[in-house]
Design a protein around this motif. Structure first.
Motif, PDB file in Angstrom:
ATOM      1  N   LYS A  42      -4.595  -6.316   0.215  1.00 21.01           N
ATOM      2  CA  LYS A  42      -4.898  -5.003  -0.043  1.00 21.01           C
ATOM      3  C   LYS A  42      -3.576  -4.190  -1.037  1.00 21.01           C
ATOM      4  O   LYS A  42      -4.035  -3.395  -1.896  1.00 21.01           O
ATOM      5  CB  LYS A  42      -4.978  -4.343   1.361  1.00 21.01           C
ATOM      6  N   GLU A  43      -2.625  -4.599  -0.543  1.00 21.11           N
ATOM      7  CA  GLU A  43      -1.397  -4.147  -1.268  1.00 21.11           C
ATOM      8  C   GLU A  43      -1.417  -4.739  -2.577  1.00 21.11           C
ATOM      9  O   GLU A  43      -1.010  -3.853  -3.636  1.00 21.11           O
ATOM     10  CB  GLU A  43       0.024  -4.675  -0.751  1.00 21.11           C
ATOM     11  N   LEU A  44      -1.704  -5.798  -3.069  1.00 20.05           N
ATOM     12  CA  LEU A  44      -1.790  -6.440  -4.242  1.00 20.05           C
ATOM     13  C   LEU A  44      -2.799  -5.611  -5.373  1.00 20.05           C
ATOM     14  O   LEU A  44      -2.642  -5.316  -6.490  1.00 20.05           O
ATOM     15  CB  LEU A  44      -1.960  -7.865  -4.272  1.00 20.05           C
ATOM     16  N   ALA A  45      -4.251  -5.362  -4.452  1.00 18.26           N
ATOM     17  CA  ALA A  45      -5.216  -4.584  -5.262  1.00 18.26           C
ATOM     18  C   ALA A  45      -4.658  -3.399  -5.435  1.00 18.26           C
ATOM     19  O   ALA A  45      -4.903  -2.783  -6.610  1.00 18.26           O
ATOM     20  CB  ALA A  45      -6.238  -4.633  -4.290  1.00 18.26           C
ATOM     21  N   LYS A  46      -3.810  -2.573  -4.492  1.00 19.45           N
ATOM     22  CA  LYS A  46      -3.523  -1.419  -4.691  1.00 19.45           C
ATOM     23  C   LYS A  46      -2.396  -1.121  -5.965  1.00 19.45           C
ATOM     24  O   LYS A  46      -2.698  -0.468  -6.868  1.00 19.45           O
ATOM     25  CB  LYS A  46      -2.845  -0.704  -3.449  1.00 19.45           C
ATOM     26  N   THR A  47      -1.536  -2.171  -6.010  1.00 19.82           N
ATOM     27  CA  THR A  47      -0.728  -2.268  -7.181  1.00 19.82           C
ATOM     28  C   THR A  47      -1.152  -2.493  -8.445  1.00 19.82           C
ATOM     29  O   THR A  47      -0.953  -1.747  -9.411  1.00 19.82           O
ATOM     30  CB  THR A  47       0.409  -3.353  -6.810  1.00 19.82           C
ATOM     31  N   LEU A  48      -2.405  -3.263  -8.502  1.00 12.13           N
ATOM     32  CA  LEU A  48      -3.063  -3.319  -9.784  1.00 12.13           C
ATOM     33  C   LEU A  48      -3.798  -2.208 -10.078  1.00 12.13           C
ATOM     34  O   LEU A  48      -3.465  -1.951 -11.299  1.00 12.13           O
ATOM     35  CB  LEU A  48      -4.293  -4.323  -9.340  1.00 12.13           C
ATOM     36  N   VAL A  49      -4.343  -1.284  -9.218  1.00 16.52           N
ATOM     37  CA  VAL A  49      -5.148  -0.069  -9.489  1.00 16.52           C
ATOM     38  C   VAL A  49      -3.961   0.818 -10.058  1.00 16.52           C
ATOM     39  O   VAL A  49      -4.201   1.486 -10.997  1.00 16.52           O
ATOM     40  CB  VAL A  49      -5.804   0.533  -8.454  1.00 16.52           C
ATOM     41  N   ILE A 109      -9.039   2.002  -1.769  1.00 14.10           N
ATOM     42  CA  ILE A 109      -8.887   0.480  -1.627  1.00 14.10           C
ATOM     43  C   ILE A 109      -9.799   0.093  -0.657  1.00 14.10           C
ATOM     44  O   ILE A 109     -10.518  -0.944  -0.624  1.00 14.10           O
ATOM     45  CB  ILE A 109      -7.338   0.131  -1.652  1.00 14.10           C
ATOM     46  N   ASN A 110      -9.802   0.819   0.591  1.00 17.88           N
ATOM     47  CA  ASN A 110     -10.330   0.336   1.851  1.00 17.88           C
ATOM     48  C   ASN A 110     -11.973   0.421   1.461  1.00 17.88           C
ATOM     49  O   ASN A 110     -12.788  -0.387   2.092  1.00 17.88           O
ATOM     50  CB  ASN A 110     -10.093   1.296   2.895  1.00 17.88           C
ATOM     51  N   ILE A 111     -12.238   1.503   0.709  1.00 13.75           N
ATOM     52  CA  ILE A 111     -13.699   1.505   0.334  1.00 13.75           C
ATOM     53  C   ILE A 111     -14.173   0.621  -0.261  1.00 13.75           C
ATOM     54  O   ILE A 111     -15.385  -0.220  -0.182  1.00 13.75           O
ATOM     55  CB  ILE A 111     -13.840   2.872  -0.232  1.00 13.75           C
ATOM     56  N   PHE A 112     -13.412   0.248  -1.591  1.00 10.80           N
ATOM     57  CA  PHE A 112     -14.136  -0.817  -2.440  1.00 10.80           C
ATOM     58  C   PHE A 112     -13.268  -2.199  -2.293  1.00 10.80           C
ATOM     59  O   PHE A 112     -14.008  -3.108  -2.963  1.00 10.80           O
ATOM     60  CB  PHE A 112     -13.618  -0.261  -3.892  1.00 10.80           C
ATOM     61  N   VAL A 113     -12.444  -2.308  -1.634  1.00  9.96           N
ATOM     62  CA  VAL A 113     -11.816  -3.645  -1.512  1.00  9.96           C
ATOM     63  C   VAL A 113     -11.496  -3.889   0.042  1.00  9.96           C
ATOM     64  O   VAL A 113     -10.466  -3.865   0.476  1.00  9.96           O
ATOM     65  CB  VAL A 113     -10.523  -4.089  -2.231  1.00  9.96           C
ATOM     66  N   PRO A 114     -12.540  -4.129   0.835  1.00 10.25           N
ATOM     67  CA  PRO A 114     -12.375  -4.368   2.555  1.00 10.25           C
ATOM     68  C   PRO A 114     -11.911  -5.427   2.693  1.00 10.25           C
ATOM     69  O   PRO A 114     -12.499  -6.312   3.396  1.00 10.25           O
ATOM     70  CB  PRO A 114     -13.924  -4.148   2.914  1.00 10.25           C
ATOM     71  N   LEU A 115     -10.813  -5.968   2.443  1.00 11.97           N
ATOM     72  CA  LEU A 115      -9.931  -7.092   2.819  1.00 11.97           C
ATOM     73  C   LEU A 115      -9.180  -7.109   3.757  1.00 11.97           C
ATOM     74  O   LEU A 115      -8.606  -5.832   4.213  1.00 11.97           O
ATOM     75  CB  LEU A 115      -9.033  -7.533   1.661  1.00 11.97           C
ATOM     76  N   LYS A 116      -8.966  -8.085   4.825  1.00 18.99           N
ATOM     77  CA  LYS A 116      -8.515  -7.897   6.101  1.00 18.99           C
ATOM     78  C   LYS A 116      -7.011  -8.130   5.760  1.00 18.99           C
ATOM     79  O   LYS A 116      -6.302  -7.620   6.513  1.00 18.99           O
ATOM     80  CB  LYS A 116      -8.917  -8.933   6.829  1.00 18.99           C
ATOM     81  N   SER A 117      -6.453  -8.952   4.881  1.00 15.08           N
ATOM     82  CA  SER A 117      -5.182  -9.260   4.761  1.00 15.08           C
ATOM     83  C   SER A 117      -4.322  -7.906   4.208  1.00 15.08           C
ATOM     84  O   SER A 117      -5.004  -7.545   3.151  1.00 15.08           O
ATOM     85  CB  SER A 117      -5.164 -10.233   3.653  1.00 15.08           C
ATOM     86  N   PRO A 118      -3.519  -7.494   4.876  1.00 16.64           N
ATOM     87  CA  PRO A 118      -2.565  -6.142   4.245  1.00 16.64           C
ATOM     88  C   PRO A 118      -1.945  -6.418   3.053  1.00 16.64           C
ATOM     89  O   PRO A 118      -1.798  -5.651   2.080  1.00 16.64           O
ATOM     90  CB  PRO A 118      -1.766  -5.763   5.279  1.00 16.64           C
TER      91      PRO A 118
END
Length: 290
Positions: free
Chosen positions: A150-157, A138-147
């Motif tokens: 990032k957690e929402l993107a991780k849950t999506l994947v 997620i850090n590689i492809f979704v370099p968002l500052k907001s944790p």
């Protein structure tokens, strides 16, 4: 994620066709990678040494790993380490590539090096992809500052992998101030966070989700198909809300929405995540409100 990314790279190079790649993926859970390919990819042994050892042993009575230890090519500890990779998804995919003759023991590392350079991946990032370290991916492809985002993107994947497509992969996310959406479904997240979560795709791209989330099958995107996508988003957000509750962050969701024609959205805080799911290209958009 790496299986599709590396597989697509090999398709672009003409090493195999997209149809052949689709036959290989997803890799069956019960399939195991051989120590030979693992030794090459991890660079525990050179391709030449691996091939020479393969040619010298009687496979009916000798095992590659034990023989490599007995001949001083690797240590017992290294053998134990290599054995842990036998269920690794990328190692299994690499094994299938060799088994089908799409790459060879002495060419796969060269192909991986070129892939790494083309994708501009550091050694640490490539290792994260090989080990399927989702936090680092997620850090590689979704370099968002907001944790939280990032957690929402991780849950999506994670939910995509579990319910829709095991080999879903991402392109680099980007920020925008305005986005024209295509057919879409979305849901508003409210409470301690305030954002709208869209999934959009042109033509029949949302069938990538609609035809895999429920028992229904659609020939084309209809309002019922979009409703299914909305329910998928609701599932993701429900899991996200549970995860946030562990950190004392309270979020709730409004009812999902959907439409056959997407809106033009304008906001100072739009985050767009391109995704590839079941052969289709989608866009996830987080519209964040202050």
């Amino acid at each position: 994620m790496l299986n599709r990314l590396f597989g697509n790279y090999l398709v672009e190079k003409g090493k195999l066709t997209l149809e052949q790649l689709n036959i290989l993926l997803p890799v069956k859970k019960e399939f195991k990678a051989g120590l030979e390919i693992i030794a090459v990819v991890t660079k525990a042994m050179t391709p030449t040494a691996v091939q020479e050892l393969i040619n010298s042993i009687d496979k009916e009575i000798e095992h590659f790993g034990e023989t490599a230890v007995n001949q001083g090519m690797i240590t017992d500890d290294k053998l134990d380490e290599l054995l842990t990779y036998q269920s690794n998804d990328f190692m299994k995919f690499a094994q299938l590539l060799v088994d089908h003759g799409y790459v060879l023991y002495d060419t796969i590392n060269h192909e991986m090096d070129e892939f790494q350079q083309k994708r501009d991946l550091s050694d640490v990032q490539l290792s994260a992809l090989i080990h399927d370290d989702l936090d680092q991916c997620i850090n590689i492809f979704v370099p968002l500052k907001s944790p939280q985002l990032k957690e929402l993107a991780k849950t999506l994947v994670q939910t995509m992998r579990r319910l829709i497509d095991k080999d879903v992969y991402l392109e680099k996310a980007y920020t925008a101030h305005s986005v024209q959406l295509d057919k879409y479904a979305c849901q508003m997240i409210v409470g301690d966070m305030h954002l709208k979560f869209y999934i959009s795709a042109s033509n029949d791209g949302l069938l990538a989700i609609a035809n895999h989330f429920t028992g229904d099958t659609y020939a084309t995107v209809t309002e019922d198909a979009l409703d299914s996508v909305g329910e998928f988003i609701n599932c993701v957000n429900g899991l996200f809300a549970t995860n946030m509750s562990y950190d004392n962050i309270s979020v709730d969701m409004n009812s999902p929405e959907y439409a056959m024609e997407g809106p033009f959205i304008s906001n100072e805080m739009l985050y767009v995540i391109p995704m590839h799911v079941n052969g289709y290209s989608l866009r996830t958009v987080f519209e964040v409100y202050q």
